[in-house]
Motif scaffolding. Structure first.
Motif, PDB file in Angstrom:
ATOM      1  N   ARG A   1       3.068  -9.260   1.523  1.00 35.26           N
ATOM      2  CA  ARG A   1       1.888  -9.564   0.701  1.00 35.26           C
ATOM      3  C   ARG A   1       1.914  -8.807  -0.615  1.00 35.26           C
ATOM      4  O   ARG A   1       1.689  -9.384  -1.688  1.00 35.26           O
ATOM      5  N   ILE A   2       2.199  -7.490  -0.580  1.00 31.37           N
ATOM      6  CA  ILE A   2       2.139  -6.704  -1.818  1.00 31.37           C
ATOM      7  C   ILE A   2       3.322  -6.996  -2.736  1.00 31.37           C
ATOM      8  O   ILE A   2       3.281  -6.653  -3.928  1.00 31.37           O
ATOM      9  N   SER A   3       4.367  -7.634  -2.202  1.00 29.85           N
ATOM     10  CA  SER A   3       5.533  -7.975  -3.038  1.00 29.85           C
ATOM     11  C   SER A   3       5.580  -9.465  -3.374  1.00 29.85           C
ATOM     12  O   SER A   3       6.578  -9.936  -3.932  1.00 29.85           O
ATOM     13  N   ASN A   4       4.524 -10.196  -3.017  1.00 27.45           N
ATOM     14  CA  ASN A   4       4.503 -11.645  -3.244  1.00 27.45           C
ATOM     15  C   ASN A   4       5.700 -12.316  -2.566  1.00 27.45           C
ATOM     16  O   ASN A   4       6.364 -13.185  -3.142  1.00 27.45           O
ATOM     17  N   ASN A   5       5.982 -11.867  -1.325  1.00 28.77           N
ATOM     18  CA  ASN A   5       7.038 -12.435  -0.475  1.00 28.77           C
ATOM     19  C   ASN A   5       8.457 -12.212  -1.009  1.00 28.77           C
ATOM     20  O   ASN A   5       9.395 -12.881  -0.581  1.00 28.77           O
ATOM     21  N   ARG A   6       8.613 -11.254  -1.895  1.00 29.03           N
ATOM     22  CA  ARG A   6       9.942 -10.985  -2.432  1.00 29.03           C
ATOM     23  C   ARG A   6      10.725  -9.970  -1.589  1.00 29.03           C
ATOM     24  O   ARG A   6      11.951  -9.963  -1.622  1.00 29.03           O
ATOM     25  N   LEU A   7      10.008  -9.108  -0.847  1.00 27.75           N
ATOM     26  CA  LEU A   7      10.664  -8.035  -0.114  1.00 27.75           C
ATOM     27  C   LEU A   7      10.511  -8.199   1.391  1.00 27.75           C
ATOM     28  O   LEU A   7       9.472  -8.646   1.882  1.00 27.75           O
ATOM     29  N   GLY A   8      11.551  -7.812   2.110  1.00 24.35           N
ATOM     30  CA  GLY A   8      11.500  -7.746   3.555  1.00 24.35           C
ATOM     31  C   GLY A   8      11.213  -6.333   4.011  1.00 24.35           C
ATOM     32  O   GLY A   8      11.130  -5.389   3.209  1.00 24.35           O
ATOM     33  N   TYR A   9      11.082  -6.167   5.318  1.00 26.55           N
ATOM     34  CA  TYR A   9      10.735  -4.856   5.880  1.00 26.55           C
ATOM     35  C   TYR A   9      11.348  -4.722   7.262  1.00 26.55           C
ATOM     36  O   TYR A   9      11.306  -5.665   8.066  1.00 26.55           O
ATOM     37  N   VAL A  10      11.949  -3.570   7.532  1.00 18.58           N
ATOM     38  CA  VAL A  10      12.371  -3.248   8.895  1.00 18.58           C
ATOM     39  C   VAL A  10      11.994  -1.805   9.191  1.00 18.58           C
ATOM     40  O   VAL A  10      11.975  -0.956   8.281  1.00 18.58           O
ATOM     41  N   HIS A  11      11.677  -1.541  10.437  1.00 15.25           N
ATOM     42  CA  HIS A  11      11.454  -0.173  10.887  1.00 15.25           C
ATOM     43  C   HIS A  11      12.466   0.136  11.974  1.00 15.25           C
ATOM     44  O   HIS A  11      12.708  -0.680  12.862  1.00 15.25           O
TER      45      HIS A  11
ATOM     46  N   TYR B   1      -6.875   3.770   8.651  1.00 12.65           N
ATOM     47  CA  TYR B   1      -8.066   3.003   9.041  1.00 12.65           C
ATOM     48  C   TYR B   1      -8.540   2.067   7.936  1.00 12.65           C
ATOM     49  O   TYR B   1      -9.434   1.254   8.147  1.00 12.65           O
ATOM     50  N   THR B   2      -7.942   2.184   6.747  1.00 14.09           N
ATOM     51  CA  THR B   2      -8.407   1.386   5.609  1.00 14.09           C
ATOM     52  C   THR B   2      -7.571   0.138   5.378  1.00 14.09           C
ATOM     53  O   THR B   2      -7.895  -0.669   4.508  1.00 14.09           O
ATOM     54  N   GLY B   3      -6.465  -0.011   6.125  1.00 11.17           N
ATOM     55  CA  GLY B   3      -5.588  -1.152   5.902  1.00 11.17           C
ATOM     56  C   GLY B   3      -4.644  -0.973   4.727  1.00 11.17           C
ATOM     57  O   GLY B   3      -4.011  -1.929   4.282  1.00 11.17           O
ATOM     58  N   LYS B   4      -4.536   0.264   4.246  1.00  7.76           N
ATOM     59  CA  LYS B   4      -3.674   0.558   3.102  1.00  7.76           C
ATOM     60  C   LYS B   4      -2.582   1.523   3.539  1.00  7.76           C
ATOM     61  O   LYS B   4      -2.791   2.369   4.403  1.00  7.76           O
ATOM     62  N   ASP B   5      -1.390   1.397   2.946  1.00  4.51           N
ATOM     63  CA  ASP B   5      -0.283   2.317   3.210  1.00  4.51           C
ATOM     64  C   ASP B   5       0.332   2.704   1.866  1.00  4.51           C
ATOM     65  O   ASP B   5       1.124   1.962   1.290  1.00  4.51           O
ATOM     66  N   SER B   6      -0.043   3.867   1.363  1.00  2.00           N
ATOM     67  CA  SER B   6       0.376   4.277   0.017  1.00  2.00           C
ATOM     68  C   SER B   6       1.888   4.510  -0.061  1.00  2.00           C
ATOM     69  O   SER B   6       2.478   4.356  -1.140  1.00  2.00           O
ATOM     70  N   GLN B   7       2.529   4.865   1.043  1.00  2.00           N
ATOM     71  CA  GLN B   7       3.981   5.060   1.020  1.00  2.00           C
ATOM     72  C   GLN B   7       4.707   3.724   0.888  1.00  2.00           C
ATOM     73  O   GLN B   7       5.667   3.603   0.125  1.00  2.00           O
ATOM     74  N   LEU B   8       4.251   2.718   1.624  1.00  2.00           N
ATOM     75  CA  LEU B   8       4.843   1.385   1.469  1.00  2.00           C
ATOM     76  C   LEU B   8       4.527   0.816   0.092  1.00  2.00           C
ATOM     77  O   LEU B   8       5.368   0.126  -0.508  1.00  2.00           O
ATOM     78  N   ASP B   9       3.335   1.093  -0.425  1.00  2.00           N
ATOM     79  CA  ASP B   9       2.988   0.630  -1.778  1.00  2.00           C
ATOM     80  C   ASP B   9       3.976   1.177  -2.803  1.00  2.00           C
ATOM     81  O   ASP B   9       4.497   0.434  -3.655  1.00  2.00           O
TER      82      ASP B   9
END
Length: 409
Positions: free
Chosen positions: A217-227, A388-396
């Motif tokens: 969502r924050i990358s407008n579908n340009r980036l993937g993610y793995v953990h 609890y806010t739905g935000k992740d500043s590190q991923l941002d």
């Protein structure tokens, strides 16, 4: 025949062996045994500990300090507590003392919580604080509640006829109910579920999927993610699957190893990220693709960025060191823990297990990595309560930096 603690009988004619079950009791003088255990533990650290200088501790002086304390130990638990303090003089990670399995079982570990059933429900905090009602806000996929088709917005009113709500612990109501059939009152309708002992895997996978959707969502579908959950063979296989199924169509991938407690596969995981394309294969009428991928070799071949925190430990820190040294991308988050030493274990004479840090790890700069956290390029610490806010500043921060690098190229 007595061999390796087992008694066997051997046939005279055919020489075949069969096990013989033997019951026996043995009295052990604890006052003698505790000193033998102490000497064995101290000597093992003296002879096998990774640093011959014992991280600055005078190991002979340590023995003189702790021997009289062990002499005063009244039981095995006190003895092991003193041994832990002795090992703590090394100021080393991956160290510790664990009681034998039988002693650990006899010492408790049961009680409330061991059999608390889990439903897979999340409740609205504001509603509970204002009225004491348990209003469902989320149902964990593949959980007992999900299988029972409980929906967000419904209310959990009772468990097996006992009212739920304010001043009542839901854990108490579900204590010793794991794997047992339980009847819930859900908004006035009766629902039968079978709580489970743990939903850790389901909770983890949902957290990963939520993070993946967040990055998309924050990358407008340009980036993937793995953990990468840990550095085990299973997590390496999961990394392969996640990269294959979710990320090859993206322009870049956020690699997350926060809360990864280590293992042994960092080199194999890094291999997937280090390989670069050198040939392109195109079937007639088909799309062009990298020869590595077409020929079945594990290779991402996309720009990445790494996210770490202070709970990235051990082999996760080796991964971070390799990622930075190989210049695969930038590292975002918090410096890692500094728990970087390889261990085995020693079983002492009474069955006590002692972790044994035997192998020192040095970084590309030649410095010992133990007690030296791996640094980050972009420091970001999540504020308390941010989850609890739905935000992740590190991923941002990671997504912003990686998109900027992609756009620059």
């Amino acid at each position: 025949l007595f061999r390796s603690g087992h008694v066997s009988a051997i046939g005279v004619e055919n020489r075949q062996t069969r096990a013989v079950n033997v019951d026996a009791e043995m009295d052990v003088d604890f006052n003698l045994e505790k000193m033998a255990v102490f000497e064995e533990a101290w000597a093992a650290q003296r002879d096998q500990y990774a640093d011959p200088h014992y991280n600055g501790a005078d190991w002979n002086a340590v023995r003189k300090t702790y021997a009289p304390l062990i002499e005063g130990a009244r039981n095995p638990d006190e003895m092991r507590a003193i041994l832990r303090l002795m090992i703590g003089e090394l100021n080393s990670s991956h160290s510790g003392i664990t009681a034998p399995p039988a002693a650990a079982a006899a010492g408790g570990g049961g009680g409330r919580g061991a059999g608390v059933g889990q439903l897979g429900l999340t409740f609205d905090r504001a509603t509970y604080e204002s009225s004491g009602k348990l209003k469902v806000t989320e149902v964990l996929p593949h959980s007992p509640a999900d299988l029972a088709k409980i929906q967000p917005g419904e209310e959990l009113r009772s468990v097996d006829g006992v009212a739920a709500g304010a001043h009542v612990s839901l854990d108490d109501l579900l204590d010793h109910k794991a794997t047992k059939r339980v009847v819930l009152d859900i908004s006035g309708r009766s629902v039968t579920v079978q709580p489970v002992a743990s939903l850790a895997d389901q909770i983890y996978r949902k957290w990963v999927e939520d993070n993946r959707a967040y990055v998309a969502r924050i990358s407008n579908n340009r980036l993937g993610y793995v953990h990468i959950r840990d550095m085990s063979e299973g997590s390496l296989s999961q990394l392969y699957q996640d990269l294959d199924s979710q990320n090859r169509s993206r322009q870049g991938v956020v690699i997350d190893i926060r809360n990864n407690n280590g293992g042994f596969v960092n080199a194999y995981a890094l291999d997937v990220l280090t390989r670069r394309p050198y040939l392109t294969m195109t079937d007639r009428g088909g799309p062009a693709e990298s020869a590595r991928t077409a020929l079945g070799q594990r290779s991402l071949e996309l720009p990445t960025i790494l996210v770490v925190n202070q709970h990235s430990l051990s082999d996760a820190e080796d991964f971070t060191e390799g990622y930075r040294t190989l210049k695969l991308g930038k590292v975002v988050g918090e410096p890692t823990a500094g728990w970087i030493i390889y261990t085995g274990s020693v079983t002492l004479v009474d069955g006590t297990s002692m972790r044994m840090p035997e192998t020192q790890i040095t970084g590309a700069d030649g410095k010992n990595m133990e007690n030296n956290p791996r640094p980050v390029d972009i420091p970001v610490t999540r504020p308390i309560g941010e989850s609890y806010t739905g935000k992740d500043s590190q991923l941002d921060a990671a997504a912003k930096e990686l998109l900027a690098e992609i756009d620059k190229k």
